[in-house]
Design an enzyme around this catalytic site. Structure first.
Site, mmCIF file in Angstrom:
data_model
loop_
_atom_site.group_PDB
_atom_site.id
_atom_site.type_symbol
_atom_site.label_atom_id
_atom_site.label_comp_id
_atom_site.label_asym_id
_atom_site.label_seq_id
_atom_site.Cartn_x
_atom_site.Cartn_y
_atom_site.Cartn_z
ATOM 1 N N GLU A 75 0.818 -1.210 0.000
ATOM 2 C CA GLU A 75 0.000 0.000 0.000
ATOM 3 C C GLU A 75 0.854 1.264 0.000
ATOM 4 O OE1 GLU A 75 -4.100 -1.517 1.990
ATOM 5 O OE2 GLU A 75 -2.480 -1.073 3.379
ATOM 6 N N TYR A 121 -11.312 17.420 20.878
ATOM 7 C CA TYR A 121 -10.079 16.878 20.308
ATOM 8 C C TYR A 121 -10.317 16.264 18.938
ATOM 9 C CZ TYR A 121 -7.403 17.922 24.437
ATOM 10 O OH TYR A 121 -6.766 18.591 25.449
#
Length: 217
Positions: A75, A121
């Site tokens: 990948e 966050y």
């Protein structure tokens, strides 16, 4: 841009940490850093808990040539596509973490944005999280799809596969990937319960700094 030796040490340490905390399993996931000598990436068939600084692959990002080390992850093209789309990005983390993968398989997941901004966050580190259509692992037909999507966002979810996170350094990229996993876990815990995500006004003041994500978020 850091040197190859420093990047190798970072990759080895992070790989061991991610595997120990079950954010990846078996021989899944791959990490890369753009260095002064090329893109340093984890090898194909390797487990992230068994990496060694001298057993990482170095790839030329311009011509995709394998420069040194063992064969790179199958990948690697995914990482190179992100680097082309986000020239200021210096690191990519691709994980098959449990809750993020579960979200990528969920029939009700919004392909334009997989998760609501449940926490500050998440809004700061991730922002929008599109889901890309399924391609078999290693299928290079995903490459142009990744490159196009990464021009607008630094975090992606691959359908029935896992997450891709890019940032200005490896620690920041890992933070993004971990935030995706934790927010996906929260999403499943809250599923079926009344939920109060952050409002557009609240998220607007939590924009992801471009300096941490390697470009526009």
């Amino acid at each position: 841009m850091i040197g190859v030796a420093e990047a190798a040490a970072q990759i080895v340490a992070l790989g061991a940490s991610l595997h120990a905390r079950r954010l990846t399993h078996g021989r899944t996931g791959n990490l890369s850093v753009r260095t002064s000598g090329g893109v340093l990436i984890t090898p194909t068939g390797g487990s992230l808990d068994a990496l060694a600084p001298d057993a990482l692959a170095l790839v030329d990002p311009d011509d995709r040539r394998h420069v040194s080390g063992p064969p790179p992850s199958k990948e690697a093209f995914l990482h190179l596509a992100v680097y082309r789309a986000r020239p200021s990005c210096e690191a990519v983390v691709h994980l098959h973490s449990t809750h993020a993968v579960a979200l990528s398989c969920h029939a009700g997941t919004d392909s334009a944005d997989a998760l609501p901004p449940l926490t500050a966050y998440y809004a700061m580190r991730v922002g929008r999280l599109p889901v890309l259509p399924f391609h078999a692992p290693g299928d290079v037909r995903l490459e142009p799809v990744i490159e196009e999507a990464a021009r607008d966002v630094h975090a992606l979810l691959l359908a029935n596969h896992g997450s891709v996170a890019a940032a200005a350094d490896l620690v920041a990229a890992a933070d993004v990937a971990e935030e995706i996993e934790e927010t996906a876990r929260l999403w499943f815990l809250l599923h079926g319960h009344p939920t109060r995500p952050l409002s557009p006004a609240q998220t607007a003041c939590l924009a992801v700094p471009a300096s941490r994500t390697g470009g526009p978020a």
